[in-house]
Design a protein around this motif. Structure first.
Motif, PDB file in Angstrom:
ATOM      1  N   MET A   1       0.845  -1.203   0.000  1.00 13.45           N
ATOM      2  CA  MET A   1       0.000   0.000   0.000  1.00 13.45           C
ATOM      3  C   MET A   1       0.878   1.250   0.000  1.00 13.45           C
ATOM      4  O   MET A   1       1.863   1.339   0.726  1.00 13.45           O
ATOM      5  CB  MET A   1      -0.874  -0.017   1.270  1.00 13.45           C
ATOM      6  N   PHE A  17      -3.988  12.904  -5.264  1.00 18.13           N
ATOM      7  CA  PHE A  17      -4.829  11.695  -5.259  1.00 18.13           C
ATOM      8  C   PHE A  17      -5.571  11.579  -6.602  1.00 18.13           C
ATOM      9  O   PHE A  17      -5.584  10.507  -7.237  1.00 18.13           O
ATOM     10  CB  PHE A  17      -5.797  11.784  -4.080  1.00 18.13           C
ATOM     11  N   ILE A  18      -6.165  12.695  -7.049  1.00 18.32           N
ATOM     12  CA  ILE A  18      -6.851  12.714  -8.355  1.00 18.32           C
ATOM     13  C   ILE A  18      -5.869  12.309  -9.456  1.00 18.32           C
ATOM     14  O   ILE A  18      -6.193  11.496 -10.343  1.00 18.32           O
ATOM     15  CB  ILE A  18      -7.404  14.135  -8.647  1.00 18.32           C
ATOM     16  N   VAL A  21      -5.003   8.561  -9.427  1.00 21.04           N
ATOM     17  CA  VAL A  21      -6.079   7.759 -10.026  1.00 21.04           C
ATOM     18  C   VAL A  21      -6.043   7.914 -11.545  1.00 21.04           C
ATOM     19  O   VAL A  21      -6.124   6.933 -12.286  1.00 21.04           O
ATOM     20  CB  VAL A  21      -7.457   8.174  -9.452  1.00 21.04           C
ATOM     21  N   ALA A  26      -6.776   1.543 -15.735  1.00 19.80           N
ATOM     22  CA  ALA A  26      -7.728   0.764 -14.932  1.00 19.80           C
ATOM     23  C   ALA A  26      -8.972   0.421 -15.715  1.00 19.80           C
ATOM     24  O   ALA A  26      -9.510   1.245 -16.443  1.00 19.80           O
ATOM     25  CB  ALA A  26      -8.125   1.560 -13.693  1.00 19.80           C
ATOM     26  N   ASN A  27      -9.403  -0.812 -15.574  1.00 22.84           N
ATOM     27  CA  ASN A  27     -10.699  -1.200 -16.123  1.00 22.84           C
ATOM     28  C   ASN A  27     -11.769  -1.211 -15.049  1.00 22.84           C
ATOM     29  O   ASN A  27     -12.953  -1.154 -15.335  1.00 22.84           O
ATOM     30  CB  ASN A  27     -10.618  -2.598 -16.749  1.00 22.84           C
ATOM     31  N   ASP A  29     -12.344  -0.705 -10.345  1.00 25.20           N
ATOM     32  CA  ASP A  29     -11.782  -0.246  -9.078  1.00 25.20           C
ATOM     33  C   ASP A  29     -10.522  -1.022  -8.703  1.00 25.20           C
ATOM     34  O   ASP A  29      -9.517  -0.452  -8.270  1.00 25.20           O
ATOM     35  CB  ASP A  29     -12.795  -0.452  -7.939  1.00 25.20           C
ATOM     36  N   ALA A  30     -10.577  -2.361  -8.887  1.00 26.77           N
ATOM     37  CA  ALA A  30      -9.533  -3.232  -8.364  1.00 26.77           C
ATOM     38  C   ALA A  30      -8.167  -3.012  -9.007  1.00 26.77           C
ATOM     39  O   ALA A  30      -7.151  -3.454  -8.482  1.00 26.77           O
ATOM     40  CB  ALA A  30      -9.959  -4.695  -8.522  1.00 26.77           C
ATOM     41  N   HIS A  32      -6.702  -0.180  -9.279  1.00 27.33           N
ATOM     42  CA  HIS A  32      -6.057   1.017  -8.724  1.00 27.33           C
ATOM     43  C   HIS A  32      -5.074   0.699  -7.594  1.00 27.33           C
ATOM     44  O   HIS A  32      -5.161  -0.349  -6.953  1.00 27.33           O
ATOM     45  CB  HIS A  32      -7.131   1.999  -8.246  1.00 27.33           C
ATOM     46  N   VAL A  33      -4.145   1.638  -7.376  1.00 27.72           N
ATOM     47  CA  VAL A  33      -3.137   1.508  -6.331  1.00 27.72           C
ATOM     48  C   VAL A  33      -3.825   1.639  -4.957  1.00 27.72           C
ATOM     49  O   VAL A  33      -4.506   2.633  -4.721  1.00 27.72           O
ATOM     50  CB  VAL A  33      -2.082   2.634  -6.462  1.00 27.72           C
ATOM     51  N   PRO A  34      -3.639   0.660  -4.071  1.00 28.59           N
ATOM     52  CA  PRO A  34      -4.169   0.833  -2.705  1.00 28.59           C
ATOM     53  C   PRO A  34      -3.364   1.948  -2.034  1.00 28.59           C
ATOM     54  O   PRO A  34      -2.131   1.939  -2.084  1.00 28.59           O
ATOM     55  CB  PRO A  34      -3.893  -0.508  -2.031  1.00 28.59           C
ATOM     56  N   VAL A  35      -4.055   2.888  -1.421  1.00 30.19           N
ATOM     57  CA  VAL A  35      -3.360   4.059  -0.903  1.00 30.19           C
ATOM     58  C   VAL A  35      -3.927   4.490   0.453  1.00 30.19           C
ATOM     59  O   VAL A  35      -5.130   4.380   0.688  1.00 30.19           O
ATOM     60  CB  VAL A  35      -3.397   5.202  -1.965  1.00 30.19           C
TER      61      VAL A  35
ATOM     62  N   SER B  39      -7.903   4.282   0.774  1.00 25.67           N
ATOM     63  CA  SER B  39      -8.534   3.992  -0.513  1.00 25.67           C
ATOM     64  C   SER B  39      -8.002   2.655  -0.984  1.00 25.67           C
ATOM     65  O   SER B  39      -6.973   2.572  -1.644  1.00 25.67           O
ATOM     66  CB  SER B  39      -8.197   5.105  -1.513  1.00 25.67           C
ATOM     67  N   PRO B  41      -8.835  -0.482  -3.065  1.00 26.82           N
ATOM     68  CA  PRO B  41      -9.794  -1.046  -4.036  1.00 26.82           C
ATOM     69  C   PRO B  41      -9.898  -2.558  -3.971  1.00 26.82           C
ATOM     70  O   PRO B  41     -10.614  -3.139  -4.771  1.00 26.82           O
ATOM     71  CB  PRO B  41      -9.231  -0.571  -5.379  1.00 26.82           C
ATOM     72  N   GLN B 165     -13.893   3.581 -15.388  1.00 30.11           N
ATOM     73  CA  GLN B 165     -12.820   3.267 -16.337  1.00 30.11           C
ATOM     74  C   GLN B 165     -12.056   4.508 -16.777  1.00 30.11           C
ATOM     75  O   GLN B 165     -11.186   4.437 -17.643  1.00 30.11           O
ATOM     76  CB  GLN B 165     -13.405   2.537 -17.556  1.00 30.11           C
TER      77      GLN B 165
END
Lengths: 230, 230
Positions: A1, A17-18, A21, A26-27, A29-30, A32-35, B39, B41, B165
């Motif tokens: 993380m 953060f924006i 993301v 990314a296709n 949620d999964a 994305h980088v856990p942060v 956050s 995911p 997406q």
């Protein structure tokens, strides 16, 4: 993380953060980088400590760094240029990798400017006084080009303050002529080395933005690259 | 410190953070709400669990709730409407206050619509199936007005997927006619009860946005109010 040592300031942290993301292919949620983002604005202000008479924010920053690691962060980033004045102290004995915004941004300069080129530099007075970027740019063979002292005092610093007070558009109107002047004076690219400054220019949809390097976005891209390569 | 149980999805969490900062009256960094945002995911997707055959995300959500509390959160919020299906389980035995997005949003409906008014409702199929908003709106004396099944399947859900997406503008172009239709059918306001949907309409600068209630912004305002009143 990914742990984010933020809150310096809060809007710049949210902007990071924006951009994190947005920088992630990314296709769903999964992908994305856990942060874990700690945006704690109670860290003592950095400029007064660098410029001479203020309380050092280092103990507060070290405590928050450790809070992030304890809560599960396995790599760290800090979306604030000025705070990188304490980067060496933050990384010495740090048990996890810490991605530098200065390194990430200078890598993007190298991709867009040739050795010998002039590179504009917009930053807080503290970042400039600490020579976080100009000495590094010079070492890489660029000519750093800074706004003059009057422009710093009367335009750049008040513009940054506008963003921190929630009026990014006013900050953008003030900052745009400064970027234009640096370009007219020969800068190939202008490094926006204060995380509030891309927000200011974006708020007015400045066309000069394409000639700028956004240090926040550079850090976000470096974090995504690190995460995907791990 | 406000703990944010996020990542469902990441962009909606980042949008909540931006709206939290924007909702805070601030002269400087130090006036902002200290916040810890997780956050992650990797929480199992919510819709399949609600609609019948998916793994429950509740254990993952409870673990992350406790991770936030252990790391110092003294009040919690979760910027995802669908995840509020488990709100009772998340708040039972929770040692700190947990601010509900449903309560925050319905309080804003009450400020803008009169009893008996039709209130449009755009949400995921799972939020609708769980009756998170419509039963509550009905109990408050409003007439909830939902898109028909075809519109949900062929427009609303694909538009939400576009945002997840990374193509918020495409989501906005798909969603705007749905909001317009709800308005034409008499809705006083339209509740954007999926945190991806305000992002979609904002990406195209939709003029219909002023007739909508943004549940993400409502939650942000409720969190700032809670923090300042504590």
């Amino acid at each position: 993380m990914l742990g984010v040592l933020g809150g310096m300031g809060p809007l710049a942290t949210a902007d990071f953060f924006i951009k994190l993301v947005a920088a992630t292919p990314a296709n769903d949620d999964a992908d994305h980088v856990p942060v874990l983002i700690l945006s704690d604005p109670r860290v003592p202000p950095r400029p007064p400590a660098i410029l001479g008479d203020g309380e050092s924010p280092l103990p507060a920053m070290l405590a928050r760094r450790d809070q992030l690691i304890k809560a599960g962060a396995t790599v760290l980033a800090m979306p604030c240029n000025t705070a990188h004045f304490w980067f060496d102290e933050l990384t010495t004995d740090c048990p996890v990798p810490f991605i530098s915004i200065v390194e990430a941004a200078c890598a993007e300069v190298a991709a867009r400017a040739a050795p010998g080129d002039a590179v504009g530099l917009i930053a807080t007075g503290a970042t400039l006084a600490a020579h976080l970027y100009d000495s590094r740019l010079a070492a890489q063979g660029y000519q750093p080009k800074l706004p003059d002292t009057d422009t710093m005092t009367n335009i750049v610093l008040p513009a940054i303050r506008c963003v921190k007070q929630g009026d990014a558009a006013q900050g953008g109107r003030m900052l745009e002529p400064v970027v234009r002047r640096l370009r007219e004076e020969g800068a190939t690219v202008v490094l926006l080395a204060c995380t509030e400054t891309p927000l200011a220019l974006d708020a007015i949809g400045s066309a000069l933005r394409e000639h700028c390097i956004d240090t926040t976005a550079a850090l976000a891209r470096a974090c995504v690259a690190f995460w995907r390569a791990r």
